[in-house]
Design an enzyme around this catalytic site. Structure first.
Site, mmCIF file in Angstrom:
data_model
loop_
_atom_site.group_PDB
_atom_site.id
_atom_site.type_symbol
_atom_site.label_atom_id
_atom_site.label_comp_id
_atom_site.label_asym_id
_atom_site.label_seq_id
_atom_site.Cartn_x
_atom_site.Cartn_y
_atom_site.Cartn_z
ATOM 1 C CB ILE A 40 -7.923 3.769 2.259
ATOM 2 C CG1 ILE A 40 -6.729 3.801 1.315
ATOM 3 C CG2 ILE A 40 -7.516 4.072 3.691
ATOM 4 C CD1 ILE A 40 -6.108 5.179 1.165
ATOM 5 C CG ASN A 97 1.313 -7.408 -4.454
ATOM 6 O OD1 ASN A 97 1.084 -8.481 -4.979
ATOM 7 N ND2 ASN A 97 0.368 -6.517 -4.216
ATOM 8 C CB VAL A 106 3.154 0.985 0.267
ATOM 9 C CG1 VAL A 106 3.794 1.639 1.487
ATOM 10 C CG2 VAL A 106 1.893 1.741 -0.135
ATOM 11 C CG HIS A 110 1.578 -3.871 2.299
ATOM 12 N ND1 HIS A 110 2.697 -3.342 1.679
ATOM 13 C CD2 HIS A 110 0.604 -3.898 1.362
ATOM 14 C CE1 HIS A 110 2.403 -3.058 0.415
ATOM 15 N NE2 HIS A 110 1.145 -3.393 0.192
ATOM 16 C CG HIS A 112 -3.035 -6.782 0.331
ATOM 17 N ND1 HIS A 112 -3.677 -5.594 0.097
ATOM 18 C CD2 HIS A 112 -1.767 -6.632 -0.132
ATOM 19 C CE1 HIS A 112 -2.838 -4.757 -0.492
ATOM 20 N NE2 HIS A 112 -1.666 -5.366 -0.639
#
Length: 125
Positions: A40, A97, A106, A110, A112
């Site tokens: 987002i 990360n 977060v 995840h 990217h």
């Protein structure tokens, strides 16, 4: 096996809520092991996040506790997302990360996928 003690898994994190359908996301890929959706707050013209469906804080946590099927499925999903988005020819960067020093925001693993322009050096000098 130990999990990342610096960032305990919080089942109220935004990615956990997306996985449960409590927060909408434009799903660009989904299978038994992973979900992918556009970031987002994109940092490149193409910026897609790929998350495992399991409750893993970081790559370290995932590699320690994930099943062979989850790990293989997630890695394959990342490649599939990049291919399906047409990013292979021009190239892309993968970034995951882990922990506070890397600016992990977060506490859910995840990756990217960043592409769509020359991305420059990995780190600011």
């Amino acid at each position: 096996m130990p999990v990342d003690a610096t960032l305990p898994y919080d089942d109220q994190n935004i990615f956990a809520k997306i996985l449960r359908g409590e927060i909408p996301a434009r799903r660009v890929y989904e299978d038994d092991f992973a979900l992918a959706f556009p970031d987002i707050n994109p940092q490149a013209p193409n910026h897609i996040l790929v998350i495992p469906k399991g409750a893993y804080v970081s790559w370290d946590d995932f590699s320690a506790r994930g099943s062979e099927a989850e790990i293989a499925g997630f890695v394959r999903a990342v490649g599939t997302v990049a291919r399906e988005a047409g990013l292979v020819t021009s190239g892309y960067r993968l970034l995951a990360n882990t922990g506070p020093d890397s600016h992990q925001e977060v506490p859910h693993l995840h990756v990217h996928i960043l592409a769509g322009r020359k991305l420059g050096p990995m780190l600011a000098r």
